[in-house]
Design a protein around this motif. Structure first.
Motif, PDB file in Angstrom:
ATOM      1  N   ALA A 236       0.809  -1.226   0.000  1.00  7.87           N
ATOM      2  CA  ALA A 236       0.000   0.000   0.000  1.00  7.87           C
ATOM      3  C   ALA A 236       0.840   1.273   0.000  1.00  7.87           C
ATOM      4  O   ALA A 236       0.316   2.364  -0.239  1.00  7.87           O
ATOM      5  N   ALA A 237       2.158   1.177   0.303  1.00  5.00           N
ATOM      6  CA  ALA A 237       2.975   2.407   0.396  1.00  5.00           C
ATOM      7  C   ALA A 237       4.425   2.115   0.049  1.00  5.00           C
ATOM      8  O   ALA A 237       4.896   0.979   0.191  1.00  5.00           O
ATOM      9  N   GLY A 238       5.124   3.154  -0.355  1.00 11.02           N
ATOM     10  CA  GLY A 238       6.554   3.006  -0.652  1.00 11.02           C
ATOM     11  C   GLY A 238       7.406   2.992   0.601  1.00 11.02           C
ATOM     12  O   GLY A 238       8.543   2.526   0.587  1.00 11.02           O
ATOM     13  N   VAL A 239       6.848   3.535   1.688  1.00 15.45           N
ATOM     14  CA  VAL A 239       7.577   3.581   2.965  1.00 15.45           C
ATOM     15  C   VAL A 239       6.856   2.684   3.966  1.00 15.45           C
ATOM     16  O   VAL A 239       5.645   2.830   4.177  1.00 15.45           O
TER      17      VAL A 239
ATOM     18  N   ASN B  38      18.939  -7.517   0.290  1.00 23.00           N
ATOM     19  CA  ASN B  38      18.876  -8.719  -0.548  1.00 23.00           C
ATOM     20  C   ASN B  38      17.503  -8.889  -1.192  1.00 23.00           C
ATOM     21  O   ASN B  38      17.382  -9.511  -2.243  1.00 23.00           O
ATOM     22  N   TYR B  39      16.482  -8.355  -0.548  1.00 22.78           N
ATOM     23  CA  TYR B  39      15.137  -8.432  -1.119  1.00 22.78           C
ATOM     24  C   TYR B  39      14.756  -7.156  -1.873  1.00 22.78           C
ATOM     25  O   TYR B  39      13.598  -6.938  -2.206  1.00 22.78           O
ATOM     26  N   GLY B  40      15.746  -6.294  -2.101  1.00 31.45           N
ATOM     27  CA  GLY B  40      15.505  -5.111  -2.942  1.00 31.45           C
ATOM     28  C   GLY B  40      14.949  -3.915  -2.203  1.00 31.45           C
ATOM     29  O   GLY B  40      14.486  -2.955  -2.826  1.00 31.45           O
ATOM     30  N   ALA B  41      14.986  -3.947  -0.861  1.00 29.77           N
ATOM     31  CA  ALA B  41      14.484  -2.799  -0.080  1.00 29.77           C
ATOM     32  C   ALA B  41      15.659  -1.988   0.461  1.00 29.77           C
ATOM     33  O   ALA B  41      16.730  -2.523   0.712  1.00 29.77           O
ATOM     34  N   ASP B  42      15.443  -0.697   0.626  1.00 27.17           N
ATOM     35  CA  ASP B  42      16.418   0.157   1.292  1.00 27.17           C
ATOM     36  C   ASP B  42      16.073   0.132   2.781  1.00 27.17           C
ATOM     37  O   ASP B  42      14.894  -0.042   3.144  1.00 27.17           O
ATOM     38  N   TYR B  43      17.068   0.310   3.666  1.00 26.71           N
ATOM     39  CA  TYR B  43      16.824   0.081   5.101  1.00 26.71           C
ATOM     40  C   TYR B  43      17.364   1.209   5.984  1.00 26.71           C
ATOM     41  O   TYR B  43      18.523   1.600   5.880  1.00 26.71           O
ATOM     42  N   LEU B  44      16.508   1.702   6.850  1.00 30.32           N
ATOM     43  CA  LEU B  44      16.924   2.661   7.884  1.00 30.32           C
ATOM     44  C   LEU B  44      16.533   2.083   9.237  1.00 30.32           C
ATOM     45  O   LEU B  44      15.387   1.649   9.421  1.00 30.32           O
TER      46      LEU B  44
ATOM     47  N   PHE C  28      16.720   8.532   5.299  1.00 29.21           N
ATOM     48  CA  PHE C  28      16.698   9.522   6.382  1.00 29.21           C
ATOM     49  C   PHE C  28      16.352  10.909   5.840  1.00 29.21           C
ATOM     50  O   PHE C  28      15.493  11.600   6.380  1.00 29.21           O
ATOM     51  N   GLU C  29      17.036  11.287   4.752  1.00 30.19           N
ATOM     52  CA  GLU C  29      16.812  12.638   4.216  1.00 30.19           C
ATOM     53  C   GLU C  29      15.409  12.784   3.631  1.00 30.19           C
ATOM     54  O   GLU C  29      14.710  13.763   3.893  1.00 30.19           O
ATOM     55  N   ALA C  30      14.982  11.770   2.878  1.00 35.46           N
ATOM     56  CA  ALA C  30      13.672  11.871   2.221  1.00 35.46           C
ATOM     57  C   ALA C  30      12.521  11.780   3.225  1.00 35.46           C
ATOM     58  O   ALA C  30      11.451  12.338   2.998  1.00 35.46           O
TER      59      ALA C  30
END
Ligand SMILES: NC(=O)c1ccc[n+]([C@@H]2O[C@H](COP(=O)([O-])OP(=O)(O)OC[C@H]3O[C@@H](n4cnc5c(N)ncnc54)[C@H](OP(=O)(O)O)[C@@H]3O)[C@@H](O)[C@H]2O)c1
Length: 285
Positions: free
Chosen positions: A56-59, A106-112, A139-141
């Motif tokens: 449902a969301a990009g984040v 590894n699953y194509g996600a960015d992580y914070l 973090f910035e976005a």
């Protein structure tokens, strides 16, 4: 344009984060294992499954109990994470945060990774802080989202640094609280209420907290013999241990502090300043 964010986990902390993001105008989708806790929230969309919430969301914000529960929820739906930005504010160890960061990538996600320095009631207020490390891009976005919860700080690309900082600060908090309870138990044997003791402890602990800046400078300079320092011999908390025993109060906490001091005295550093106690921690590591 309205920004969308999904939350996995609407326990006490997750619900507070959801409410703050929602109040800031985010379009929020939530999923929780116990569906009733999610449906109790107002002004949000409810996802039937964790995968639906992720899509449902990009984040995607994860706020679950611990590292094991994060994997229990994410592993079965890992393929849905591709292209998503994952913000994990579940409390974990630094090694667990690093493991999850590698797993997510590894699953194509960015992580914070985030450590929330607040209780739920503080979220959205000036005293709440979120310590972050991992993806600088997230973090910035996502600063507006993070700042809907409180102040935020970024500690670099190592996903484990925020957890290290978070748990180090909690070490200070828990031992301070334990010290308060120890003192309350001591004066409690004389009929003093914990509330009355707290009224005296607050200004005392606040005044003493000011010393940590000088301790930090002493430790960084390794200047334990410098002028004006209270010596380890003087600081040996033997009277606190003895008075606790006299009062019949458990001495576990003060015994541990005394052991740290005696380690340095027995190594011949009794004339050095109290800040030398840090060597008892780093030598044990
Ligand atoms: N509360 C605080 O003061 C505070 C402060 C700073 C950081 N934190 C951190 O925030 C995180 C959440 O804390 P909280 O206070 O929200 O705890 P909580 O109220 O106990 O909520 C725990 C959440 O984890 C879920 N969960 C637990 N085990 C699960 C599993 N095996 N599979 C799926 N979901 C599972 C629960 O789902 P169900 O509802 O279905 O049980 C619930 O959503 C923790 O890591 C905590 O250390 C909390």
């Amino acid at each position: 344009m309205t920004s969308s964010v999904s939350f996995l986990g609407t326990g006490a902390m997750g619900s507070a984060l959801v409410a703050a993001a929602s109040a800031r105008g985010y379009a929020v989708t939530v999923w929780n294992r116990d569906h009733a806790k999610a449906t109790a929230l107002e002004g949000v969309s409810i996802a039937d499954t964790a995968a639906d919430a992720i899509r449902a969301a990009g984040v995607v914000v994860v706020c679950l109990l611990d590292h094991a529960s994060v994997h229990a929820v994410l592993d079965p739906v890992a393929d849905a994470l591709a292209g998503r930005r994952l913000i994990n504010v579940t409390t974990t160890t630094p090694a667990e945060a690093r493991e999850l960061a590698v797993w997510a990538v590894n699953y194509g996600a960015d992580y914070l990774d985030g450590g929330v320095l607040a209780v739920p009631q503080m979220i959205g207020g000036p005293a709440a802080e979120v310590l972050c490390s991992g993806s600088a891009e997230i973090f910035e976005a996502q600063l507006p989202l993070l700042e809907s919860w409180g102040r935020s700080a970024y500690f670099g690309p190592d996903a484990g640094t925020a957890a290290l900082y978070d748990l180090a600060l909690l070490a200070g908090m828990y031992t301070m609280f334990a010290g308060f309870f120890h003192g309350a138990a001591m004066v409690g044997t004389a009929g003093v209420s914990a509330t009355e003791f707290a009224a005296r402890a607050i200004p005392w602990l606040q005044a003493m907290a000011g010393s940590v800046g000088a301790f930090g400078a002493t430790v960084d300079a390794c200047d334990y013999g410098g002028a004006g320092q209270q010596s380890l011999n003087f600081s040996d908390p033997r009277y606190i241990v003895a008075a606790s025993r006299e009062a019949g109060v458990n001495t576990d906490l003060v015994d541990a502090v005394r052991r740290l001091v005696l380690t340095q005295i027995e190594a011949g550093h009794g004339a050095d300043g109290f800040a030398r106690v840090i060597e008892s921690f780093t030598e044990a590591a």
